[in-house]
Design a protein around this motif. Sequence first.
Motif, PDB file in Angstrom:
ATOM      1  N   GLU B  28      -1.576  -3.606   1.372  1.00 23.42           N
ATOM      2  CA  GLU B  28      -2.429  -4.602   0.724  1.00 23.42           C
ATOM      3  C   GLU B  28      -2.091  -4.739  -0.757  1.00 23.42           C
ATOM      4  OE1 GLU B  28      -6.553  -3.918   0.231  1.00 23.42           O
ATOM      5  OE2 GLU B  28      -6.292  -1.938  -0.666  1.00 23.42           O
ATOM      6  N   ASP B 206      -5.049  -9.662  -1.705  1.00 17.59           N
ATOM      7  CA  ASP B 206      -5.868  -9.494  -0.511  1.00 17.59           C
ATOM      8  C   ASP B 206      -7.295  -9.205  -0.933  1.00 17.59           C
ATOM      9  OD1 ASP B 206      -3.793  -9.626   1.507  1.00 17.59           O
ATOM     10  OD2 ASP B 206      -3.081  -7.743   0.624  1.00 17.59           O
ATOM     11  N   ARG B 207      -7.397  -8.421  -1.994  1.00 18.15           N
ATOM     12  CA  ARG B 207      -8.697  -7.979  -2.454  1.00 18.15           C
ATOM     13  C   ARG B 207      -8.716  -8.030  -3.964  1.00 18.15           C
ATOM     14  NH1 ARG B 207     -10.975  -2.879  -1.831  1.00 18.15           N
ATOM     15  NH2 ARG B 207      -8.895  -1.995  -1.567  1.00 18.15           N
TER      16      ARG B 207
END
Lengths: 347, 254
Positions: B28, B206-207
């Motif tokens: 990620e 992604d985050r």
Amino acid sequence: MSVPAVKRTILFSLGLLLLLAIVLSLALGPVSIPFTDAISALLRPLTGWPVAADTQLIVEHIRLPRTLMGILIGATLALTGAAMQGLFRNPLADPALIGVSSGAALGAAMVIVLGGVWLAALPAALTPYTQAAGAFAGALLTTWLVYRLGSSAQGVSMASMLLAGVAIAALSAAVVGLLTYIADDAMLRALTFWNLGSLGAASYDRVGMLVLCCGLVWWRLPRQARALNALLLGESEARHLGVEVERVKRELVLLTALGVGAAVAAAGLIGFVGLVVPHLVRLMLGPDHRQLLPACMLLGAALLLLADVAARLLVAPAELPLGILTALLGAPFFIALLMRMQRRGGL
Amino acid sequence: MLQALQLCCQRGHRRILEQVELALEPGEVLVVLGTNGAGKSTLLATLTGELAPSAGQVLLDQRPLASWTAQERARRMAVLPQSSVLAFAFQVEEVVAMGRMPHASGQRRDAEILREAMAAADVSHLAARSYLSLSGGERQRVHLARVLAQVWDSAEQGCLLLDEPTASLDLAHQHLTLQQAREMAARGLAVLVVLHDLNLAARYADRLLLLHEGRVCAQGSPWEVLQVERLEQVFKVPVRVQPHPLHDCPLVLS
């Protein structure tokens, strides 16, 4: 990456230059000896070639220890200069300019004068070692001080380094001046000698001390070549690349102080070798310490021998102090470097 | 992979980080956002072991970071700093090769990795140039190539931390750099990026993790974190958030 052929050729040529300088250093002086005789005299213990007795005497007892000292000191000063520039991340760092050599001379002078009373009982063969110990202590203290005074995230700034050098050189001069009041004649001669720098006092005792101290420096310093490369990126980058920065820095400070201390104890203040030689080598080989360090040792030894030959010949039969000669050649070089960096705004 | 547990950090009497919780997973891209002085750099320094936390812990592979040797850690974790201080005339290729220093993968493999990493950071054409002759943006990309080379083979084992990698880059190279971050995540690496540009963050992360005054103010997908009231409260600037016309992510207008 393997070492490209060009770089190997350059290293090989530097080796040849050193051999040439050794032969010149054995052959030339107040009494000139033909090159072939000088080589025969050097190799006589191995080959038994016939050599005139006086030639043999001059080579074996005067020129050879002097040449050996020149090799040991030239290589060590250039090597420690290169390492110090890596440690300080500043291509202008030089043990003499930043006061490390002055600190070493101060340490040695204290041993000569103040130690005269307590150390008189020791055998004369140990004198080079006690002086070297004093010089080492002085050099170590100075390196540490300069590093603490001048280091920041951007490396060690030239200004603070040079100012620290000025301050320590002044302190050293003052204390050495003070010591002259309590020194006797023999001590006075020894003190003057520190400030001029010369290979004139070469002896096998001193060579022995240098082999021991410089040998350790030659053996350990080149092992830090990769770590020095990484350190040039900055300390935290080096840490991220797996270098144990604190340990490496400690070892570099100790080894440079040992090398400079031993050199100063044996031959006094010989400046600019540690600045000029690494700079010339970087122009030829680039800044990678894996090639820089060995090349500096070869060129440093060769140049110091050649300078010493010149010091012997220029005003023969008298002799110029070697430290004066290297300063006469090195200081303008340093000023030119400073001006170039100034123009680039890199100071 | 890389975890921060109840992380607190103090400089002098000032608390810079308060109870920061973070878990960086393989594969990620996590982007850390925040105002100047929010504690982003301190967080990064703590996560890389540069700075010891005053309380809490950093774990790499469930093991406290401090218990890793420098070399072990360097094989797993590469860090791109905001700027570097190199003042010596190394060739670009030599600088990139320093990234392989912690590894013993052999000359042939290293040469392949160098070539690939330099291509990825778009510095292949500079390989033989002197580092000192490069512009600021080119230098930044050389260091990107260096850290990419460092974790090129690490896959699920590796993590890559980039501190404002787009700061001195032109538009094309900003996107190239963050695409490379995504590529590395696609190979399984855990990637953490500190960014200032909310829209670059929205597009490539992604985050997101939003730091405010040393605390985690929000954590989640770009749509969850980039909300009008929260952004106005943190950045003190009126904003609007709308769907990006070209990509599937929010677009912040200010």
